[in-house]
Design a protein around this motif. Structure first.
Motif, PDB file in Angstrom:
ATOM      1  N   ARG A  52       0.943  -1.195  -0.095  1.00  0.00           N
ATOM      2  CA  ARG A  52      -0.044   0.066   0.028  1.00  0.00           C
ATOM      3  C   ARG A  52       0.887   1.161   0.031  1.00  0.00           C
ATOM      4  NH1 ARG A  52      -4.019  -2.004   4.787  1.00  0.00           N
ATOM      5  NH2 ARG A  52      -4.957  -3.683   3.759  1.00  0.00           N
ATOM      6  N   ILE A  53       0.377   2.240  -0.631  1.00  0.00           N
ATOM      7  CA  ILE A  53       0.927   3.436  -0.759  1.00  0.00           C
ATOM      8  C   ILE A  53       1.421   4.177   0.643  1.00  0.00           C
ATOM      9  CG2 ILE A  53       1.223   5.900  -1.746  1.00  0.00           C
ATOM     10  CD1 ILE A  53      -0.380   4.586  -4.009  1.00  0.00           C
ATOM     11  N   SER A  54       0.145   4.084   1.415  1.00  0.00           N
ATOM     12  CA  SER A  54       0.321   4.480   2.801  1.00  0.00           C
ATOM     13  C   SER A  54       1.363   4.078   3.697  1.00  0.00           C
ATOM     14  CB  SER A  54      -1.230   4.727   3.590  1.00  0.00           C
ATOM     15  OG  SER A  54      -1.584   3.160   3.534  1.00  0.00           O
ATOM     16  N   SER A  55       1.700   2.492   3.424  1.00  0.00           N
ATOM     17  CA  SER A  55       2.631   2.126   4.391  1.00  0.00           C
ATOM     18  C   SER A  55       3.864   2.593   4.095  1.00  0.00           C
ATOM     19  CB  SER A  55       2.307   0.474   4.361  1.00  0.00           C
ATOM     20  OG  SER A  55       3.003   0.207   2.944  1.00  0.00           O
ATOM     21  N   GLY A  56       4.204   2.692   2.903  1.00  0.00           N
ATOM     22  CA  GLY A  56       5.663   3.504   2.810  1.00  0.00           C
ATOM     23  C   GLY A  56       6.727   2.263   2.201  1.00  0.00           C
ATOM     24  N   PHE A  57       6.905   1.242   3.301  1.00  0.00           N
ATOM     25  CA  PHE A  57       7.916   0.486   3.200  1.00  0.00           C
ATOM     26  C   PHE A  57       7.410  -1.259   3.408  1.00  0.00           C
ATOM     27  CE2 PHE A  57       8.298   2.584   6.972  1.00  0.00           C
ATOM     28  CZ  PHE A  57       8.958   1.212   8.087  1.00  0.00           C
ATOM     29  N   GLU A  58       8.405  -2.039   2.953  1.00  0.00           N
ATOM     30  CA  GLU A  58       7.948  -3.516   3.146  1.00  0.00           C
ATOM     31  C   GLU A  58       7.859  -3.914   4.401  1.00  0.00           C
ATOM     32  OE1 GLU A  58      11.179  -5.284   0.830  1.00  0.00           O
ATOM     33  OE2 GLU A  58      11.198  -3.878  -0.553  1.00  0.00           O
ATOM     34  N   GLY A  59       8.502  -3.902   5.194  1.00  0.00           N
ATOM     35  CA  GLY A  59       8.748  -4.136   6.461  1.00  0.00           C
ATOM     36  C   GLY A  59       9.166  -5.568   6.828  1.00  0.00           C
ATOM     37  N   ILE A  60       9.848  -6.111   6.004  1.00  0.00           N
ATOM     38  CA  ILE A  60      10.469  -7.535   5.831  1.00  0.00           C
ATOM     39  C   ILE A  60      11.929  -7.380   6.979  1.00  0.00           C
ATOM     40  CG2 ILE A  60      11.271  -9.457   4.578  1.00  0.00           C
ATOM     41  CD1 ILE A  60       9.400  -8.823   2.350  1.00  0.00           C
ATOM     42  N   ALA A  61      11.904  -8.140   7.776  1.00  0.00           N
ATOM     43  CA  ALA A  61      12.847  -8.251   8.796  1.00  0.00           C
ATOM     44  C   ALA A  61      13.874  -9.347   8.211  1.00  0.00           C
ATOM     45  CB  ALA A  61      12.435  -8.584  10.443  1.00  0.00           C
ATOM     46  N   GLU A 129      15.087   0.460   5.841  1.00  0.00           N
ATOM     47  CA  GLU A 129      14.038   0.987   4.966  1.00  0.00           C
ATOM     48  C   GLU A 129      13.630   2.279   5.447  1.00  0.00           C
ATOM     49  OE1 GLU A 129      11.079  -1.704   3.929  1.00  0.00           O
ATOM     50  OE2 GLU A 129      12.242  -3.387   4.145  1.00  0.00           O
ATOM     51  N   TYR A 130      13.383   2.355   6.865  1.00  0.00           N
ATOM     52  CA  TYR A 130      12.916   3.580   7.210  1.00  0.00           C
ATOM     53  C   TYR A 130      13.699   4.852   6.728  1.00  0.00           C
ATOM     54  CZ  TYR A 130      11.572   7.219  10.769  1.00  0.00           C
ATOM     55  OH  TYR A 130      11.249   8.484  10.986  1.00  0.00           O
TER      56      TYR A 130
END
Length: 218
Positions: A52-61, A129-130
């Motif tokens: 989603r565009i709102s989430s911004g990034f993947e968040g895969i650890a 990523e952040y």
């Protein structure tokens, strides 16, 4: 000058473990290694394309792969409850089909498991990523680094070091900038240290982000 070594490889068997678990004959080893790389790239590309565009990034650890003769098991450790976790089994099935097409494996089943990480900002990949997202949005690199350290400190880490290298802020000469907060004992093998290196493409060129997080001494 000191010789640099990857902190994860340096601590294998003491505080770190392999992200791929399988045995292979020497002549087939390189093929299996390339398979792992294809699986990881396919998952990251799929998440990037469908996020989603709102989430911004993947968040895969991290992505762990376990192989048997008849089964490939993939465990995806994810930081935020995005589309892969929110009950949409269709997306996981679609991902399985994509990976099987890439691998051309007919004899082996593929099983994908999603695991949520409790403290996402304690994972160096998610922090990197952040920072990358902040730099792409033209935020000052020092502000982005300090904010990342603040987020990491909320997860009870004992120390963190963040380093950015390249044409920072579009300057003509590349340089390295780093900030450390707390202890980061890289020479101590007993110290549990998580590490990641992340590449980000900006309009000025490529920047490299490295993060070391010190958890505890065992």
């Amino acid at each position: 000058m000191g010789q640099k070594i990857n902190p994860l490889g340096f601590r294998l068997g003491t505080t770190q473990h392999h992200h791929s678990f399988w045995f292979e004959k020497p002549k087939n080893y390189s093929v299996s290694l390339q398979e792992d790389e294809k699986i990881r790239n396919c998952i990251k590309n799929y998440v990037q394309k469908n996020r989603r565009i709102s989430s911004g990034f993947e968040g895969i650890a991290r992505i762990e792969i376990k192989k048997r003769i008849d089964l490939i098991q993939v465990i995806i450790y994810i930081g935020f409850p995005n589309f892969l976790i929110e009950g949409q089994t269709g997306s996981i099935e679609e991902l399985q089909v994509n990976i099987q097409k890439k691998l051309h494996s007919v004899n082996r089943r593929l099983n994908i498991t999603i695991t949520k990480v409790e403290k996402p900002y304690g994972q160096p990949n998610i922090l990197a990523e952040y920072i990358a997202l902040q730099l792409k949005n033209r935020v000052s690199f020092r502000k982005a680094m300090k904010k990342a350290i603040e987020l990491a400190e909320q997860t009870d880490t004992k120390g963190i070091q963040v380093q950015i290298a390249g044409r920072i802020n579009g300057k003509e000469i590349a340089r390295v900038e780093w900030i450390r907060e707390g202890r980061v004992p890289l020479q101590t093998i007993r110290a549990k240290i998580d590490h990641c290196s992340y590449t980000i493409r900006t309009i000025y060129g490529v920047l490299g982000i490295k993060i070391w997080i010190f958890w505890e001494e065992q």
